[in-house]
Write an enzyme that holds these catalytic residues in place. Sequence first.
Site, PDB file in Angstrom:
ATOM      1  CG  PHE A  74      -1.906  -1.209   0.953  1.00 31.95           C
ATOM      2  CD1 PHE A  74      -3.140  -1.219   1.034  1.00 31.95           C
ATOM      3  CD2 PHE A  74      -1.515  -2.370   1.725  1.00 31.95           C
ATOM      4  CE1 PHE A  74      -4.102  -1.837   0.609  1.00 31.95           C
ATOM      5  CE2 PHE A  74      -2.759  -2.888   2.309  1.00 31.95           C
ATOM      6  CZ  PHE A  74      -3.793  -3.078   1.852  1.00 31.95           C
ATOM      7  CB  ALA A  75       4.047   1.990   0.587  1.00 27.94           C
ATOM      8  CE1 TYR A 142      -1.507   6.479  -7.058  1.00 32.12           C
ATOM      9  CE2 TYR A 142      -3.890   6.865  -8.379  1.00 32.12           C
ATOM     10  CZ  TYR A 142      -4.100   6.737  -6.701  1.00 32.12           C
ATOM     11  OH  TYR A 142      -4.520   5.320  -6.307  1.00 32.12           O
ATOM     12  CG  PHE A 170     -13.700   1.529  -9.350  1.00 31.62           C
ATOM     13  CD1 PHE A 170     -13.761   2.549 -10.432  1.00 31.62           C
ATOM     14  CD2 PHE A 170     -12.354   0.812 -10.220  1.00 31.62           C
ATOM     15  CE1 PHE A 170     -14.067   1.621 -11.776  1.00 31.62           C
ATOM     16  CE2 PHE A 170     -12.746  -0.240 -11.377  1.00 31.62           C
ATOM     17  CZ  PHE A 170     -13.039   0.737 -11.974  1.00 31.62           C
ATOM     18  CG  HIS A 190      -9.167  11.335  -0.534  1.00 37.13           C
ATOM     19  ND1 HIS A 190      -8.387  11.246  -0.186  1.00 37.13           N
ATOM     20  CD2 HIS A 190      -9.064  10.363  -1.827  1.00 37.13           C
ATOM     21  CE1 HIS A 190      -7.279  10.663  -0.084  1.00 37.13           C
ATOM     22  NE2 HIS A 190      -7.650  10.397  -1.634  1.00 37.13           N
ATOM     23  NE  ARG A 292      -9.963  17.299  -8.164  1.00 33.45           N
ATOM     24  CZ  ARG A 292     -10.615  16.400  -7.679  1.00 33.45           C
ATOM     25  NH1 ARG A 292      -9.754  17.008  -5.773  1.00 33.45           N
ATOM     26  NH2 ARG A 292     -10.987  15.641  -7.480  1.00 33.45           N
TER      27      ARG A 292
END
Length: 337
Positions: A74-75, A142, A170, A190, A292
Amino acid sequence: MSKTILVTGGAGYIGSHMVRMLDQRGFDVVVYDNLERGNRDAVTAGVLIEGDLHDTDRLNSVFESHDIEAVMHFAALAYVGESVHEPALYYRNNVTGTQCLLDTMRAHQVNKLVFSSTCATYGVPENLPITEATPQNPINPYGQSKLMVEQILKDYSVAYGFRSVALRYFNAAGCAEDGSLGERHDPETHLLPLILFEALRVQSGGNPTDTALKVFGNDFDTRDGTCVRDYIHVNDLCSAHIAAFERMLKTPDLGAEQFNLGVNRGYTVLEIIDACREVTGVDFSYNSVARRAGDPPELVADASRAMSELQWSPVHADVKESIQHAWNWFSAHPPAN
């Protein structure tokens, strides 16, 4: 005998929920996190080792000191906007950092990895809902960094027999149901937390017209002009990781696999705002601003393959459950500002 899972990024939002679930299901857990964006007190089980993915000496010592069966990775850096402005950070951490991890795993003959990937690898999808066969054309660094890692995993499978499952998330949402573990980002970008922050501000007496909540774009080709996203509860993401690990144990001949994780339903930004108003009982406002950079109009999963082949299904498919659980957390742990 319990199996030891190394969780990189285990002090972050999804990683910390993963650590808790692994512990609850009887696994031994080692957490490896540099704590730049994670929180030490979010690690509620296992052994926490502070370190960076590029520090291969420290990584080697982790594998030498613990009998690691598999890694859940997850890093990663995960801000779309930041990746557009600072791509070097994303390629260094998400790509070269991951390769340091993979090569350390290979050196210690650990060949099972569950990888935190993303629907951002699809970019603006050619078809909806998005299947694993949908062409991957990321529109921000990303998503590109995650796609690069997926390709590395495929190449390592062919060349070295390396086993992996890439899970294309998602939108992750929600927190522990009892409000004991949650979501903390600095800065917070978020949608769901920002909406709930605004609800908390108004609930505590703030003037609704002074809102800082922004809706980025109201002219997308969607049913109300705002972006559409598929929201999946963080604990459903975590259960899919365990299902992916179990699949690797049961199917040793499979190499690199990829699965979408979502609930097969999309919500617009305005629909999420309305759902938050209903759950919180707070009437708050927002401002519409320009789009954005790097935001696709609509991302909705077809997760039927994960449901079938991983024998997994989301328990919290109604987004209002995710909102309620997040509200439980943020009500008890409001932001400082």
